[in-house]
Design an enzyme around this catalytic site. Structure first.
Site, PDB file in Angstrom:
ATOM      1  CG  HIS A 101      -2.059   0.956   1.111  1.00  0.00           C
ATOM      2  ND1 HIS A 101      -1.915   2.326   1.182  1.00  0.00           N
ATOM      3  CD2 HIS A 101      -3.385   0.732   0.905  1.00  0.00           C
ATOM      4  CE1 HIS A 101      -3.089   2.902   1.027  1.00  0.00           C
ATOM      5  NE2 HIS A 101      -3.999   1.959   0.862  1.00  0.00           N
ATOM      6  N   PRO A 133      13.098  11.694   9.837  1.00  0.00           N
ATOM      7  CG  PRO A 133      14.866  11.541  11.333  1.00  0.00           C
ATOM      8  CD  PRO A 133      13.797  12.469  10.874  1.00  0.00           C
ATOM      9  CB  THR A 134      12.113   7.056  11.965  1.00  0.00           C
ATOM     10  OG1 THR A 134      11.549   7.929  12.966  1.00  0.00           O
ATOM     11  CG2 THR A 134      13.602   6.903  12.201  1.00  0.00           C
ATOM     12  CB  ALA A 135       7.728   9.646  11.752  1.00  0.00           C
ATOM     13  N   GLY A 136       8.543  10.144   8.431  1.00  0.00           N
ATOM     14  CA  GLY A 136       8.084  10.747   7.190  1.00  0.00           C
ATOM     15  C   GLY A 136       7.251  11.987   7.421  1.00  0.00           C
ATOM     16  N   GLY A 179       4.931  22.299  10.266  1.00  0.00           N
ATOM     17  CA  GLY A 179       6.099  21.472  10.502  1.00  0.00           C
ATOM     18  C   GLY A 179       7.262  21.803   9.586  1.00  0.00           C
TER      19      GLY A 179
END
Length: 314
Positions: free
Chosen positions: A95, A181-184, A175
């Site tokens: 997905h 870097p990890t959560a987009g 934002g």
């Protein structure tokens, strides 16, 4: 198969209830998913009404209702758990996604003014931005017409997000102008109820599902208000036509199902059952027997939206 009357969540507030249906980029680790659901359920004033996940999609959908303030609090609690646990650099699923907490749609229940829903979406977006997450507002919360479409925002996915955010026209609404870097990033907004409906095909070859999806989706000249993808379900040995019906009163569920079955027969492939994902508006099911679709539908998926508009898309 579902039976009985649709769920009508109670609200202690005169302005009614708000539904949130966040999509999380985790569909395989049961411990994590249980923790995410618990974060929602632990919030006072919120009722967790549905939870589903798919390992091939590597995606989890939650659905919960309550007054707007409580729903925002529960969504913030969910986000804290998700951002701690999910690292998109190691995430692979069929997905599309651009965030660990990928999309956070709010849907007005009866008695909830749109202004309350929009304020809830904005409030959660501000909390996500405070965590260093780029935020895009979509659908009725969109800040620009070209940002209303979720697929348009999500194009390029997590892997292409840095390049996308570097373009002035794709600066996030809130934002930092760079991916976490990890959560987009996260897409947040208010939309109308929709139907998420998948039809499985008894073949490992993704070609038929992709061709059928291309033929039925509105963007390719197919059925009005239908979005569709053809994807592989390697863990199940199947493929799938994954569909969003954004105006189910215009293009109802049986019309879409029949077109998919016709396409499968033309491809020499047999259908292998169907499924509904997340809450389904009761009005979309009136007069429909899920057995006709070879679909399993739980009672907790049928939700009454009798006084809510049904015109927006996902």
């Amino acid at each position: 198969m579902a039976s009985g009357t649709p769920l009508r969540p109670e609200s202690r507030h005169s302005r009614g209830w708000l539904l949130c249906e966040p999509n999380v980029s985790e569909g395989r680790d049961e411990t994590r998913m249980a923790r995410f659901a618990e974060a929602v359920a632990a919030t006072a004033g919120v009722q967790l009404i549905h939870r589903s996940a798919d390992a091939d999609h590597h995606r989890m959908v939650l659905a919960y209702v309550g007054d707007p303030e409580a729903v925002v609090e529960s969504t913030a609690a969910l986000a804290a758990e998700v951002y701690e646990a999910v690292d998109l650099r190691r995430h692979r699923g069929v997905h599309p996604r651009l965030g660990a907490l990928d999309v956070v749609p709010f849907v007005r229940g009866p008695g909830c003014p749109e202004a309350e829903a929009l304020a809830a979406a904005r409030s959660f977006g501000e909390r996500a931005a405070a965590r260093g997450i780029p935020v895009f507002f979509y659908e009725r919360s969109a800040t620009a017409r070209e940002r209303a479409s979720l697929p348009r925002i999500r194009a390029g996915q997590f892997e292409g997000l840095a390049d996308k955010l570097a373009r002035p026209e794709w600066r996030p609404d809130l934002g930092p102008p760079a991916p976490h870097p990890t959560a987009g990033a996260v897409v947040v907004g208010v939309r109308a109820p929709l139907v998420r409906f998948n039809v499985n095909l008894a073949t490992r070859d993704p070609g038929p599902a992709r061709r059928i999806a291309a033929a039925i989706r509105a963007s390719g000249g197919g059925l009005p208000h239908v979005r569709a993808l053809g994807i592989s379900l390697e863990r199940r040995g199947l493929t799938q036509v994954s569909v969003n019906l954004t105006r189910y009163a215009v293009t109802p569920i049986p019309t879409v199902y029949d077109r998919i079955v016709e396409g499968a027969r033309a491809e020499g492939v047999a259908p292998a059952g169907s499924e509904f994902i997340g809450p389904v508006p009761a009005e979309a099911l009136r007069g429909l027997d899920p057995r006709r679709l070879d679909a399993d539908l739980a009672r907790d998926q049928i939700l009454e939206f009798s006084s809510t508009e049904t015109g927006a898309s996902e």
